[in-house]
Every structure is written in structure tokens, then in C-alpha cells.
Design a protein around this motif. Structure first.
Motif, PDB file in Angstrom:
ATOM      1  N   VAL A 269      -0.261 -44.730  16.218  1.00  0.00           N
ATOM      2  CA  VAL A 269      -1.044 -44.330  17.379  1.00  0.00           C
ATOM      3  C   VAL A 269      -2.128 -43.356  16.924  1.00  0.00           C
ATOM      4  O   VAL A 269      -2.050 -42.772  15.849  1.00  0.00           O
ATOM      5  CB  VAL A 269      -0.169 -43.668  18.476  1.00  0.00           C
ATOM      6  N   ILE A 270      -3.136 -43.217  17.773  1.00  0.00           N
ATOM      7  CA  ILE A 270      -4.187 -42.228  17.547  1.00  0.00           C
ATOM      8  C   ILE A 270      -3.996 -41.140  18.594  1.00  0.00           C
ATOM      9  O   ILE A 270      -3.822 -41.427  19.782  1.00  0.00           O
ATOM     10  CB  ILE A 270      -5.583 -42.846  17.714  1.00  0.00           C
ATOM     11  N   ARG A 271      -4.053 -39.884  18.153  1.00  0.00           N
ATOM     12  CA  ARG A 271      -3.966 -38.761  19.081  1.00  0.00           C
ATOM     13  C   ARG A 271      -5.237 -37.940  18.971  1.00  0.00           C
ATOM     14  O   ARG A 271      -5.753 -37.721  17.884  1.00  0.00           O
ATOM     15  CB  ARG A 271      -2.747 -37.904  18.767  1.00  0.00           C
ATOM     16  N   TRP A 272      -5.749 -37.491  20.126  1.00  0.00           N
ATOM     17  CA  TRP A 272      -6.963 -36.685  20.154  1.00  0.00           C
ATOM     18  C   TRP A 272      -6.920 -35.745  21.346  1.00  0.00           C
ATOM     19  O   TRP A 272      -6.144 -35.930  22.277  1.00  0.00           O
ATOM     20  CB  TRP A 272      -8.205 -37.571  20.222  1.00  0.00           C
ATOM     21  N   PHE A 273      -7.749 -34.704  21.284  1.00  0.00           N
ATOM     22  CA  PHE A 273      -7.892 -33.752  22.369  1.00  0.00           C
ATOM     23  C   PHE A 273      -9.124 -34.102  23.186  1.00  0.00           C
ATOM     24  O   PHE A 273     -10.167 -34.434  22.628  1.00  0.00           O
ATOM     25  CB  PHE A 273      -8.068 -32.319  21.838  1.00  0.00           C
ATOM     26  N   ASP A 274      -8.999 -33.990  24.521  1.00  0.00           N
ATOM     27  CA  ASP A 274     -10.191 -34.176  25.354  1.00  0.00           C
ATOM     28  C   ASP A 274     -10.911 -32.833  25.492  1.00  0.00           C
ATOM     29  O   ASP A 274     -10.563 -31.850  24.843  1.00  0.00           O
ATOM     30  CB  ASP A 274      -9.839 -34.788  26.708  1.00  0.00           C
ATOM     31  N   SER A 275     -11.925 -32.780  26.336  1.00  0.00           N
ATOM     32  CA  SER A 275     -12.742 -31.574  26.455  1.00  0.00           C
ATOM     33  C   SER A 275     -12.006 -30.411  27.111  1.00  0.00           C
ATOM     34  O   SER A 275     -12.419 -29.261  26.982  1.00  0.00           O
ATOM     35  CB  SER A 275     -14.017 -31.885  27.232  1.00  0.00           C
ATOM     36  N   THR A 276     -10.883 -30.689  27.799  1.00  0.00           N
ATOM     37  CA  THR A 276     -10.106 -29.611  28.415  1.00  0.00           C
ATOM     38  C   THR A 276      -8.954 -29.161  27.535  1.00  0.00           C
ATOM     39  O   THR A 276      -8.218 -28.254  27.910  1.00  0.00           O
ATOM     40  CB  THR A 276      -9.549 -30.067  29.773  1.00  0.00           C
ATOM     41  N   GLY A 277      -8.780 -29.791  26.382  1.00  0.00           N
ATOM     42  CA  GLY A 277      -7.715 -29.411  25.462  1.00  0.00           C
ATOM     43  C   GLY A 277      -6.432 -30.195  25.633  1.00  0.00           C
ATOM     44  O   GLY A 277      -5.426 -29.897  24.991  1.00  0.00           O
ATOM     45  N   GLU A 278      -6.447 -31.201  26.480  1.00  0.00           N
ATOM     46  CA  GLU A 278      -5.269 -32.024  26.708  1.00  0.00           C
ATOM     47  C   GLU A 278      -5.167 -33.097  25.620  1.00  0.00           C
ATOM     48  O   GLU A 278      -6.170 -33.667  25.194  1.00  0.00           O
ATOM     49  CB  GLU A 278      -5.381 -32.690  28.080  1.00  0.00           C
TER      50      GLU A 278
END
Length: 131
Positions: free
Chosen positions: A54-63
Motif C-alpha cells: 500500500v501507499i501511505r501519505w499525509f494530506d494537507s491537514t496531517g491526516e
């Protein structure tokens, strides 16, 4: 019918086809890019799970968000490798690993080429009027 008439007729055909097909194709290519929405670039990391990579990333709110790493850009990556992802701000749970800059590019390029041919043929047709 001499060569002048044949070139003049072909010039008119290329003008009509080039402009009537080229301009709408270019507009459609621009709208595909525009209606696709605004994509936000983020750095993601490939992680291994029981169900696969899987790929994991943070959005602009830090989620933190997660998506399956099944695109052709990520099949050769190992867990722990970095990958650039793009997501929409309205739906950050969906991502893509290929650049959104290419959306509609083939339509825009084809439209520009056909429009150029149409404009060139129109100029040729005007020049042929005076010869």
C-alpha cells in the motif's frame, strides 16, 4: 483542372477540416484538464501489509491516507521506498501516482496540430487567390 485548382481545392479542404476538428479537440483537451480538478502533490511511502503493498501519505491537514500500490509506477517498489502521489483536496483518500499534467495532453496536441494545419491552409488559400 490544373495544378493551381487542385492545390486551391486541397487548401480549402485542409482549412475546413483543420479548423472544424482542431479547435474543438483543443477545447476538449483543455476542459479535460480543467474539469479534472486540482491535484495536490504529496510524498508517499510504500508499506507492506498482509493484503499486499500500500501507499501511505499525509494530506494537507496531517491526516494519514492509504491506497493499494497496484499502479505500474509502484509495482517494482519495495516497502519503505518513497513515491510521489497526487490527491484531490476534496477526496484525499484517492490518489494517483502519475502526473496530472498529462491529462488531455494528446487531445490538446492533436488540436493544436490540426489548427495549425488549418490556419496554414487558410493562408495558402488566400495567397493562391492573388496568384
Amino acid at each position: 483542372m490544373d495544378l493551381h485548382d487542385i492545390v486551391s481545392m486541397l487548401s480549402e479542404i485542409f482549412t475546413i477540416v483543420g479548423l472544424l476538428v482542431g479547435v474543438p479537440l483543443y477545447i476538449v483537451g483543455l476542459s479535460v484538464r480543467g474539469f479534472g480538478g486540482r491535484w495536490v502533490q504529496a510524498d508517499g511511502v510504500v508499506a507492506g501489509t498482509k493484503s499486499g503493498s500500500v501507499i501511505r501519505w499525509f494530506d494537507s491537514t496531517g491526516e494519514v491516507h492509504e491506497a493499494r500500490a497496484d499502479s505500474h509506477e509502484t509495482v517494482h517498489l519495495q516497502p519503505g521506498d518513497d513515491v510521489t502521489v497526487w490527491f484531490k483536496a476534496r477526496s484525499p483518500e484517492r490518489c494517483r501516482t502519475h502526473s496530472p499534467d498529462h491529462d488531455g495532453k494528446a487531445l490538446r496536441l492533436t488540436g493544436l496540430i490540426l489548427t495549425g494545419i488549418g490556419l496554414g491552409s487558410a493562408v495558402l488559400g488566400i495567397v493562391l487567390l492573388f496568384i
